[in-house]
Motif scaffolding. Structure first.
Motif, short mmCIF file in Angstrom:
data_model
loop_
_atom_site.label_atom_id
_atom_site.label_comp_id
_atom_site.label_asym_id
_atom_site.label_seq_id
_atom_site.Cartn_x
_atom_site.Cartn_y
_atom_site.Cartn_z
N SER A 93 0.83 -1.20 0.00
CA SER A 93 0.00 0.00 0.00
C SER A 93 0.86 1.25 0.00
N ASN A 94 1.92 1.24 0.80
CA ASN A 94 2.82 2.40 0.83
C ASN A 94 3.52 2.60 -0.50
N ARG A 95 3.92 1.51 -1.16
CA ARG A 95 4.56 1.63 -2.47
C ARG A 95 3.59 2.23 -3.49
N SER A 107 0.98 4.11 -2.85
CA SER A 107 0.76 5.50 -2.48
C SER A 107 1.93 6.38 -2.92
N ALA A 108 3.15 5.87 -2.75
CA ALA A 108 4.33 6.63 -3.17
C ALA A 108 4.35 6.77 -4.69
N ARG A 109 3.96 5.71 -5.41
CA ARG A 109 3.92 5.77 -6.87
C ARG A 109 2.89 6.80 -7.34
N ARG A 110 1.71 6.79 -6.72
CA ARG A 110 0.68 7.78 -7.07
C ARG A 110 1.17 9.20 -6.76
N SER A 111 1.84 9.33 -5.64
CA SER A 111 2.37 10.65 -5.26
C SER A 111 3.41 11.12 -6.28
N ARG A 112 4.29 10.23 -6.70
CA ARG A 112 5.29 10.61 -7.72
C ARG A 112 4.61 10.99 -9.03
N MET A 113 3.56 10.25 -9.40
CA MET A 113 2.84 10.58 -10.64
C MET A 113 2.17 11.95 -10.53
#
Length: 182
Positions: free
Chosen positions: A89-91, A93-99
């Protein structure tokens, strides 16, 4: 509430009476209450709490000792599964944040390019307007000089003219120039 000093005095001094009226009114056949002996027989509340905690742990351990390895394995697997899901889930979330961050950065760059183009266009329009203004100022200065020269010429003509009299000599001059030219 009774202050701590008064409680200590009551415990360790059997003859202590908190109120003066109690000192001499007690019947002689009644012995004073000995708080020290009462408290000495009572266990400490912290010791009771520790014993209860230890006994509950012992009971829980003894009941589960036969299945403790299975329960521990199940609990570790459950914790490990939760940790794995949280990591995934954290990965995500981090991917969405980077996008989102990249999308925002792209939008900002396109805005920078658009604003630079607008700025260049405005600078060009300003330069053109400045040139037109400078030409108009030069033309205005030239025309003002010409007007000043013509006025001076007109004054010179008025004073040197043989037609300069009170009857409107310049008007007569204009008629002469017009008549001579016909």
């Amino acid at each position: 509430m009774i202050p701590r000093e008064a409680i200590t005095e009551m415990i360790y001094n059997p003859d202590y009476a908190p109120f003066p009226s109690m000192q001499n009114n007690a019947p002689s056949s009644v012995s004073p209450f000995n708080f020290a002996r009462l408290l000495a027989d009572m266990p400490n509340p912290q010791q009771i709490l520790q014993q209860v905690t230890l006994s509950s742990k012992t009971v829980a351990t003894s009941c589960l000792s036969s299945t403790s390895d299975e329960a521990d394995d199940r609990q570790f697997r459950l914790i490990d599964e939760r940790r794995r899901r949280r990591m995934i889930s954290n990965r995500e979330s981090a991917r969405r944040s980077r996008m989102r961050k990249q999308r925002h950065l792209d939008e900002l760059w396109s805005q920078v390019l658009r604003l630079r183009g607008e700025n260049q266009s405005l600078v060009e329009r300003l330069n053109e307007a400045t040139e037109r203004h400078e030409r108009a100022v030069r033309e205005n200065a030239r025309l003002q000089e010409e007007v000043a020269d013509l006025r001076q010429l007109l004054r010179d003509v008025r004073f040197d003219s043989p037609y300069n009299d009170a009857s409107g000599g310049i008007r007569d001059l204009e008629e002469v120039v017009c008549n001579d030219g016909s």
